[in-house]
Design a protein around this motif. Structure first.
Motif, PDB file in Angstrom:
ATOM      1  N   HIS A  37       0.829  -1.211   0.000  1.00  0.00           N
ATOM      2  CA  HIS A  37       0.000   0.000   0.000  1.00  0.00           C
ATOM      3  C   HIS A  37       0.861   1.258   0.000  1.00  0.00           C
ATOM      4  O   HIS A  37       0.592   2.203  -0.749  1.00  0.00           O
ATOM      5  CB  HIS A  37      -0.942  -0.002   1.201  1.00  0.00           C
ATOM      6  CG  HIS A  37      -1.742   1.254   1.322  1.00  0.00           C
ATOM      7  ND1 HIS A  37      -2.735   1.575   0.430  1.00  0.00           N
ATOM      8  CD2 HIS A  37      -1.673   2.273   2.205  1.00  0.00           C
ATOM      9  CE1 HIS A  37      -3.247   2.757   0.767  1.00  0.00           C
ATOM     10  NE2 HIS A  37      -2.623   3.187   1.843  1.00  0.00           N
ATOM     11  N   HIS A  38       1.889   1.268   0.815  1.00  0.00           N
ATOM     12  CA  HIS A  38       2.780   2.433   0.899  1.00  0.00           C
ATOM     13  C   HIS A  38       3.452   2.691  -0.451  1.00  0.00           C
ATOM     14  O   HIS A  38       3.505   3.837  -0.914  1.00  0.00           O
ATOM     15  CB  HIS A  38       3.826   2.218   1.996  1.00  0.00           C
ATOM     16  CG  HIS A  38       4.804   3.329   2.124  1.00  0.00           C
ATOM     17  ND1 HIS A  38       4.467   4.549   2.673  1.00  0.00           N
ATOM     18  CD2 HIS A  38       6.101   3.417   1.754  1.00  0.00           C
ATOM     19  CE1 HIS A  38       5.527   5.339   2.632  1.00  0.00           C
ATOM     20  NE2 HIS A  38       6.527   4.686   2.080  1.00  0.00           N
ATOM     21  N   LEU A  39       3.967   1.658  -1.082  1.00  0.00           N
ATOM     22  CA  LEU A  39       4.599   1.814  -2.392  1.00  0.00           C
ATOM     23  C   LEU A  39       3.598   2.283  -3.437  1.00  0.00           C
ATOM     24  O   LEU A  39       3.877   3.187  -4.226  1.00  0.00           O
ATOM     25  CB  LEU A  39       5.233   0.502  -2.842  1.00  0.00           C
ATOM     26  CG  LEU A  39       6.562   0.150  -2.222  1.00  0.00           C
ATOM     27  CD1 LEU A  39       6.915  -1.303  -2.502  1.00  0.00           C
ATOM     28  CD2 LEU A  39       7.653   1.068  -2.751  1.00  0.00           C
ATOM     29  N   ALA A  40       2.425   1.651  -3.463  1.00  0.00           N
ATOM     30  CA  ALA A  40       1.418   1.996  -4.468  1.00  0.00           C
ATOM     31  C   ALA A  40       0.884   3.413  -4.278  1.00  0.00           C
ATOM     32  O   ALA A  40       0.684   4.140  -5.247  1.00  0.00           O
ATOM     33  CB  ALA A  40       0.273   0.994  -4.426  1.00  0.00           C
ATOM     34  N   ALA A  41       0.676   3.805  -3.035  1.00  0.00           N
ATOM     35  CA  ALA A  41       0.127   5.135  -2.767  1.00  0.00           C
ATOM     36  C   ALA A  41       1.158   6.241  -2.947  1.00  0.00           C
ATOM     37  O   ALA A  41       0.807   7.377  -3.260  1.00  0.00           O
ATOM     38  CB  ALA A  41      -0.448   5.178  -1.345  1.00  0.00           C
ATOM     39  N   GLY A  42       2.427   5.916  -2.775  1.00  0.00           N
ATOM     40  CA  GLY A  42       3.471   6.934  -2.833  1.00  0.00           C
ATOM     41  C   GLY A  42       4.087   7.151  -4.195  1.00  0.00           C
ATOM     42  O   GLY A  42       4.974   7.993  -4.353  1.00  0.00           O
ATOM     43  N   ASN A  43       3.644   6.396  -5.202  1.00  0.00           N
ATOM     44  CA  ASN A  43       4.204   6.501  -6.545  1.00  0.00           C
ATOM     45  C   ASN A  43       3.084   6.464  -7.580  1.00  0.00           C
ATOM     46  O   ASN A  43       2.087   5.766  -7.386  1.00  0.00           O
ATOM     47  CB  ASN A  43       5.161   5.330  -6.809  1.00  0.00           C
ATOM     48  CG  ASN A  43       6.344   5.347  -5.871  1.00  0.00           C
ATOM     49  OD1 ASN A  43       7.282   6.093  -6.059  1.00  0.00           O
ATOM     50  ND2 ASN A  43       6.284   4.522  -4.829  1.00  0.00           N
ATOM     51  N   ALA A  44       3.265   7.196  -8.662  1.00  0.00           N
ATOM     52  CA  ALA A  44       2.236   7.236  -9.704  1.00  0.00           C
ATOM     53  C   ALA A  44       2.008   5.853 -10.307  1.00  0.00           C
ATOM     54  O   ALA A  44       0.869   5.432 -10.501  1.00  0.00           O
ATOM     55  CB  ALA A  44       2.616   8.236 -10.792  1.00  0.00           C
ATOM     56  N   VAL A  45       3.084   5.136 -10.602  1.00  0.00           N
ATOM     57  CA  VAL A  45       2.983   3.800 -11.187  1.00  0.00           C
ATOM     58  C   VAL A  45       4.002   2.897 -10.510  1.00  0.00           C
ATOM     59  O   VAL A  45       5.171   3.253 -10.393  1.00  0.00           O
ATOM     60  CB  VAL A  45       3.248   3.818 -12.713  1.00  0.00           C
ATOM     61  CG1 VAL A  45       3.163   2.412 -13.294  1.00  0.00           C
ATOM     62  CG2 VAL A  45       2.282   4.743 -13.426  1.00  0.00           C
ATOM     63  N   VAL A  46       3.549   1.730 -10.066  1.00  0.00           N
ATOM     64  CA  VAL A  46       4.427   0.736  -9.460  1.00  0.00           C
ATOM     65  C   VAL A  46       4.209  -0.577 -10.202  1.00  0.00           C
ATOM     66  O   VAL A  46       3.063  -0.978 -10.444  1.00  0.00           O
ATOM     67  CB  VAL A  46       4.134   0.537  -7.957  1.00  0.00           C
ATOM     68  CG1 VAL A  46       5.039  -0.530  -7.363  1.00  0.00           C
ATOM     69  CG2 VAL A  46       4.278   1.841  -7.205  1.00  0.00           C
TER      70      VAL A  46
END
Length: 137
Positions: A37-46
């Motif tokens: 969740h942290h990675l997905a929410a903190g970056n436009a595209v993961v």
């Protein structure tokens, strides 16, 4: 696209994940799901990938070709890669779908190579990427 926190609490048949209950705090506080969740929410595209996976390569090349610089997480080179991969399997759902590549746009689970290519072909991928701030054209 699916909201990551909602999807984390459900399996493919939309029954609650074992031990979590619908909308429970247990899944939301699981460190693996929190990391996703942290990675997905903190970056436009993961994009979660495994090195050497040809479908992962296809998705990455498509995004690079469109001018997107996604955050890429190579699960086989990440210390928590096995746990993240297991969580992505639950998000992917049915047995016929692969867990990687797993693409998140604007914090939401877009899906794997099939969904990304379908969005590209039907013309919805570029607008999604623009809305996420991944493209400026």
């Amino acid at each position: 696209m699916f909201n990551i926190m909602q999807e984390m609490n459900q399996s493919a048949d939309h029954t609650p994940m074992e031990g979590t209950g619908e909308g429970s705090e247990a899944a939301k506080t699981d460190p693996t799901y929190e990391r996703i969740h942290h990675l997905a929410a903190g970056n436009a595209v993961v994009v979660f990938t495994v090195s050497g996976c040809c479908m992962c390569h296809v998705v990455k090349q498509l995004l690079f070709g469109l001018g997107v610089g996604p955050t890429i997480v190579e699960l086989d080179r990440h210390k928590a890669g096995g746990k993240i991969h297991d969580a992505l399997r639950q998000l992917a759902g049915d047995e016929g779908r692969q867990a990687v590549p797993a693409v998140f746009v604007a914090g939401k689970f877009l899906g794997g190579v099939e969904n990304v290519m379908a969005c590209h072909i039907n013309g919805t991928l570029v607008p999604l990427l623009k809305d996420a701030g991944a493209l400026w054209l």
